[in-house]
Design a protein around this motif. Structure first.
Motif, PDB file in Angstrom:
ATOM      1  N   LYS A 154     -12.387  -6.462   0.656  1.00  0.00           N
ATOM      2  CA  LYS A 154     -11.329  -6.848  -0.289  1.00  0.00           C
ATOM      3  C   LYS A 154     -11.498  -8.295  -0.753  1.00  0.00           C
TER       4      LYS A 154
ATOM      5  N   MET B 247      -8.397   6.443   2.407  1.00  0.00           N
ATOM      6  CA  MET B 247      -7.699   6.283   3.681  1.00  0.00           C
ATOM      7  C   MET B 247      -7.155   7.621   4.173  1.00  0.00           C
ATOM      8  N   ASP B 248      -6.624   8.417   3.242  1.00  0.00           N
ATOM      9  CA  ASP B 248      -6.101   9.727   3.626  1.00  0.00           C
ATOM     10  C   ASP B 248      -7.214  10.607   4.175  1.00  0.00           C
TER      11      ASP B 248
ATOM     12  N   HIS C 224      -4.045   0.536  -5.749  1.00  0.00           N
ATOM     13  CA  HIS C 224      -4.528   1.025  -4.470  1.00  0.00           C
ATOM     14  C   HIS C 224      -4.735   2.541  -4.444  1.00  0.00           C
TER      15      HIS C 224
ATOM     16  N   ARG D 240      -0.034   6.190   8.217  1.00  0.00           N
ATOM     17  CA  ARG D 240      -1.164   7.050   8.593  1.00  0.00           C
ATOM     18  C   ARG D 240      -1.571   6.876  10.055  1.00  0.00           C
TER      19      ARG D 240
ATOM     20  N   LEU E  13      -2.935   9.324  14.908  1.00  0.00           N
ATOM     21  CA  LEU E  13      -3.971   8.709  15.745  1.00  0.00           C
ATOM     22  C   LEU E  13      -3.369   8.080  17.004  1.00  0.00           C
TER      23      LEU E  13
ATOM     24  N   ALA F 187       0.813  -1.219   0.000  1.00  0.00           N
ATOM     25  CA  ALA F 187       0.000   0.000   0.000  1.00  0.00           C
ATOM     26  C   ALA F 187       0.846   1.267   0.000  1.00  0.00           C
ATOM     27  N   GLU F 188       1.934   1.240   0.762  1.00  0.00           N
ATOM     28  CA  GLU F 188       2.718   2.474   0.918  1.00  0.00           C
ATOM     29  C   GLU F 188       4.053   2.423   0.195  1.00  0.00           C
TER      30      GLU F 188
ATOM     31  N   PHE G 241      -6.183   1.450   9.540  1.00  0.00           N
ATOM     32  CA  PHE G 241      -5.093   1.901   8.679  1.00  0.00           C
ATOM     33  C   PHE G 241      -3.951   0.886   8.698  1.00  0.00           C
TER      34      PHE G 241
ATOM     35  N   GLU H 210      -8.145   3.641  -2.971  1.00  0.00           N
ATOM     36  CA  GLU H 210      -8.149   3.283  -1.557  1.00  0.00           C
ATOM     37  C   GLU H 210      -7.300   4.256  -0.739  1.00  0.00           C
ATOM     38  N   ARG H 211      -6.156   4.612  -1.317  1.00  0.00           N
ATOM     39  CA  ARG H 211      -5.242   5.517  -0.613  1.00  0.00           C
ATOM     40  C   ARG H 211      -5.917   6.867  -0.375  1.00  0.00           C
TER      41      ARG H 211
ATOM     42  N   THR I 195      -4.790  -2.328   6.847  1.00  0.00           N
ATOM     43  CA  THR I 195      -4.955  -2.205   5.403  1.00  0.00           C
ATOM     44  C   THR I 195      -3.627  -1.861   4.727  1.00  0.00           C
ATOM     45  N   GLY I 196      -2.596  -1.675   5.522  1.00  0.00           N
ATOM     46  CA  GLY I 196      -1.274  -1.418   4.953  1.00  0.00           C
ATOM     47  C   GLY I 196      -0.815   0.023   5.053  1.00  0.00           C
ATOM     48  N   TYR I 197      -1.622   0.883   5.710  1.00  0.00           N
ATOM     49  CA  TYR I 197      -1.262   2.295   5.802  1.00  0.00           C
ATOM     50  C   TYR I 197      -0.661   2.606   7.167  1.00  0.00           C
ATOM     51  N   ARG I 198       0.441   1.949   7.443  1.00  0.00           N
ATOM     52  CA  ARG I 198       1.140   2.096   8.710  1.00  0.00           C
ATOM     53  C   ARG I 198       1.501   3.558   8.967  1.00  0.00           C
TER      54      ARG I 198
ATOM     55  N   ALA J  25     -10.046   9.624   5.510  1.00  0.00           N
ATOM     56  CA  ALA J  25     -10.507   9.088   6.791  1.00  0.00           C
ATOM     57  C   ALA J  25      -9.527   9.446   7.903  1.00  0.00           C
ATOM     58  N   ALA J  26      -8.231   9.305   7.620  1.00  0.00           N
ATOM     59  CA  ALA J  26      -7.223   9.611   8.634  1.00  0.00           C
ATOM     60  C   ALA J  26      -7.291  11.093   9.009  1.00  0.00           C
TER      61      ALA J  26
END
Lengths: 488, 238
Positions: free
Chosen positions: B175, A424-425, A417, B54, B58, A397-398, B46, A420-421, B49-52, A427-428
């Protein structure tokens, strides 16, 4: 393996197999049975947790000094009359084995069940060179006769029931050698007898055998094959030439270390206290067994994996398949959906590391898990599969750094992705601003009567099989603020 | 005793009654409950889902909101597991203290307060689904069952394959919708076969999936968070 290239990503393949009711029934039956037996076999040992910790520690130490142990292994195998070859990747390993078989002048080989040779697609490579490879493990034989691919590490034909196996034997055995007996039924004893007759002919004729190995003991140069049928031992002892293709991570330093794994493996894989056929050999012995022995040490992505501090624990794996048997996702998706000889939870962390994130399939594998943790709980070498999955998900993802063919490489975030990214951004961003979150909650509450029961787009994946949760008229924080005066 | 309630974003937004029930149980046992308004999400969606990357803001937000408390209580095993297991990995030493002071509700009741009978009354047959992170990450063991066994009127029904995942798995549910739905359908069938009128768990995210599947199957079995059962009394049934 070749036949599995270009596989669809996991969700599509798994989606198809969940609709195959016969496959679901076969898998539920087989995995349910072995699950209970394993638990009982493990419960018998009071020191299981300590064995497990020792197994992980020995593998970790060996992997840390793998260069040292591999050189010692090479020295001891050579001293005992064997020849050691080093293969950096699948192509090199296939070239070495093909050359060795050709040098004998033979056009066929018998094979011991081996994951490494499936990983490199050896049978296909031999076929291209005009050499026929006969699988002799019963389940591998079924898979080969049906022109199928394995769907389980230990029970490659777990997706087949005995009616299907009878049909495969009847229709296909004749193409490969001795045909199935007339009027073959589907009783296990009948099927086993048909396989015995078919294979015996090959054992007695074969001059060359190809195997893998479960372990290699560095201090003496001894290889170990652990199996249940005795067919492996036929291959390891009858032919004149034996070629073993083994992943470099299969090394253990001493016989004392081996003892730990020989306790853990049978209980974890077949729920047996002791393994039925354990064959060990050291180089060649005059007048006993093969006169020529070649060991092909296979890297094929292992050194790259070893360079990853989180992911390297996957190399501890002893291929017991306890994680497959306990995995609820594997039970529904089946082994083929993982697009590799390594299915299930261990495949989901091993394949993307050995191959790299080469295609949408490898990118989808780290997400093929609910992170329920059942795999970690049963793993006899304590591989924290959920943690490695999270690690690999972040790489997909990153993006990030990884080692590919010995070179540090920057991995870019997966293209798939992008949407999705963005979500996610957003939402964060909102979740880090309680005021924004609160306004969003209130808007959702005010419009709650207008919410549809079925969603379009990506939301359809939820509402296809489940109702949407009803949004309450008041969030918790609004209730707290109203009744407790805003809190702190 | 004073505790801080970490209600979690899912409960705050979709199941506020679980938060209110948690407050009711704790106050009945003489605990003073604070609700730090700066709290938000623990970041688990996060991370998983792979968004470490982000999760940083939080995690910091959680540490700021709850840093001053000796006991932080949450009605979610999954979020408690995120804080306890992952925060120290994500934020190192600074997070270790707050992480170790974060308790899932049944841990707090049984281990800290030493209570199993909270004076609840819930006259229905109930099936208990041990959620994965409670079972295998936190190691809740029989704590939830011990609490349920003390509830007056409640009849605990055996759930076949109880320890198997329900198939939610956060973003796994969208997914890998086919496998998630297949697992959910099997879980829902087991719940229905248990003959319970409610399925109970310590995680509302799993219950949204199980409950949503049950509702689509036309089942009358209600998903109920354990806190709501514990909050129920003869005077006030939740």
């Amino acid at each position: 393996m070749k036949t599995q290239l270009g596989m669809p990503a996991f969700p599509e393949a798994a989606g198809r197999s969940t609709r195959d009711l016969r496959l679901r029934a076969n898998l539920r039956h087989a995995t349910g049975l072995i699950r209970e037996r394993r638990a009982a076999a493990v419960a018998e040992l009071a020191d299981w947790e300590r064995l497990r910790a020792a197994a992980a520690a020995v593998k970790d130490r060996t992997l840390r000094h793998l260069d040292h142990y591999l050189l010692r292994l090479e020295e001891r195998v050579t001293a005992a009359g064997g020849t050691v070859h080093w293969a950096a990747d699948a192509e090199e390993a296939n070239r070495i084995v093909t050359g060795l078989v050709r040098a004998t002048g033979e056009r066929e080989v018998v094979k011991v069940k081996s994951m490494a040779t499936q990983e490199i697609g050896l049978n296909e490579a031999l076929a291209r060179a005009g050499i026929r490879a006969y699988e002799t493990d019963l389940a591998e034989l079924i898979v080969q006769l049906a022109d199928d691919t394995p769907s389980h590490l230990l029970v490659p034909a777990v997706h087949r029931n005995r009616g299907e196996i009878r049909d495969i034997f009847r229709e296909r055995m004749g193409h490969w050698g001795r045909p199935a007996p007339k009027g073959l039924g589907d009783r296990p004893a009948e099927l086993a007898e048909a396989a015995r007759l078919h294979l015996r002919e090959k054992f007695l004729r074969a001059k060359v055998a190809v195997s893998g190995a479960n372990f290699m003991v560095a201090e003496t140069g001894t290889l170990v094959v652990v199996e249940s049928e005795g067919n492996g031992r036929m291959c390891l002892t009858l032919p004149e030439t034996l070629i073993s293709v083994v992943g470099i991570e299969k090394t253990v330093p001493t016989w004392q270390d081996l003892e730990i794994y020989l306790q853990l493996l049978p209980r974890s894989s077949t729920a047996e206290r002791m393994n039925p056929y354990t064959s060990l050999w050291t180089g060649t012995t005059e007048g006993d067994g093969p006169r020529h022995f070649h060991l092909v040490l296979l890297d094929n992505g292992r050194t790259d994996t070893l360079a990853d501090q989180v992911g390297r624990q996957a190399l501890r794996c002893i291929r017991c398949s306890a994680c497959l048997n306990v995995c609820p996702v594997y039970e529904r998706a089946g082994g083929h959906a993982y697009g590799s000889p390594y299915p299930g939870p261990i495949g989901a962390i091993l394949t993307p590391q050995l191959r790299g994130l080469a295609s949408p399939l490898e990118e989808s594998l780290p997400f093929a898990s609910t992170l329920c943790g059942a795999c970690y709980e049963v793993c006899p070498v304590a591989i924290d599969i959920p943690e490695v999955l999270l690690h690999l998900r972040a790489r997909v993802a990153e993006g990030g750094e990884a080692t590919l063919r010995g070179t540090r490489t920057v991995i870019r975030p997966a293209r798939r992705h992008t949407l999705e990214r963005t979500v996610m951004d957003a939402a964060a961003w909102a979740l880090d601003r309680p005021g924004v979150l609160r306004r969003g909650q209130r808007l959702a509450a005010r419009t709650r009567r207008l919410h549809p029961r079925r969603l379009p787009g990506p939301g359809r994946a939820w509402t296809e099989s489940r109702e949407l949760p009803e949004v309450p008229p008041e969030s918790f924080r609004d209730w707290w603020a109203r009744t407790r005066g805003g809190g702190r | 005793m004073r505790v801080a309630l970490f209600v979690t974003c899912v409960n705050d937004t979709l199941r506020p009654r679980t938060g209110r029930a948690t407050v009711a149980v704790l106050e009945r046992l003489g605990v003073t409950v604070d609700f730090p308004m700066g709290q938000s999400c623990c970041g688990q969606p996060f991370l998983s889902t792979g968004y470490r990357g982000r999760t940083g803001p939080l995690v910091r937000r959680y540490l700021e909101a709850f840093g001053g408390y000796q006991h932080i209580v949450t009605p979610s095993a999954s979020c408690a597991a995120m804080v306890r297991e992952q925060f120290p990995r994500l934020a190192g030493e600074t997070a270790a203290g707050v992480a170790s002071r974060t308790f899932e509700l049944t841990e707090f009741l049984v281990d800290v307060l030493g209570v199993t009978d909270v004076g609840a009354y819930f006259p229905y047959p109930v099936a208990y689904h041990p959620t994965c992170h409670g079972l295998r990450v936190l190691g809740l063991g029989n704590r939830p069952r011990r609490l349920l066994e003390c509830v007056k009127g409640l009849e605990l029904r055996e759930l076949a394959g109880a320890e198997e995942c329900c198939g939610f798995g956060g973003t796994f549910s969208v997914k890998n919708p086919a496998v998630s739905a297949a697992m959910g359908a099997d879980k829902a069938r087991a719940v229905t076969a248990a003959g319970a009128s409610a399925v109970c768990a310590v995680d509302n995210s799993c219950l949204l999936h199980i409950g949503g599947t049950l509702a689509r199957q036309g089942s009358a079995v209600r998903p109920v968070h354990l806190a709501e059962i514990l909050a129920s009394t003869e005077g006030e049934v939740w």
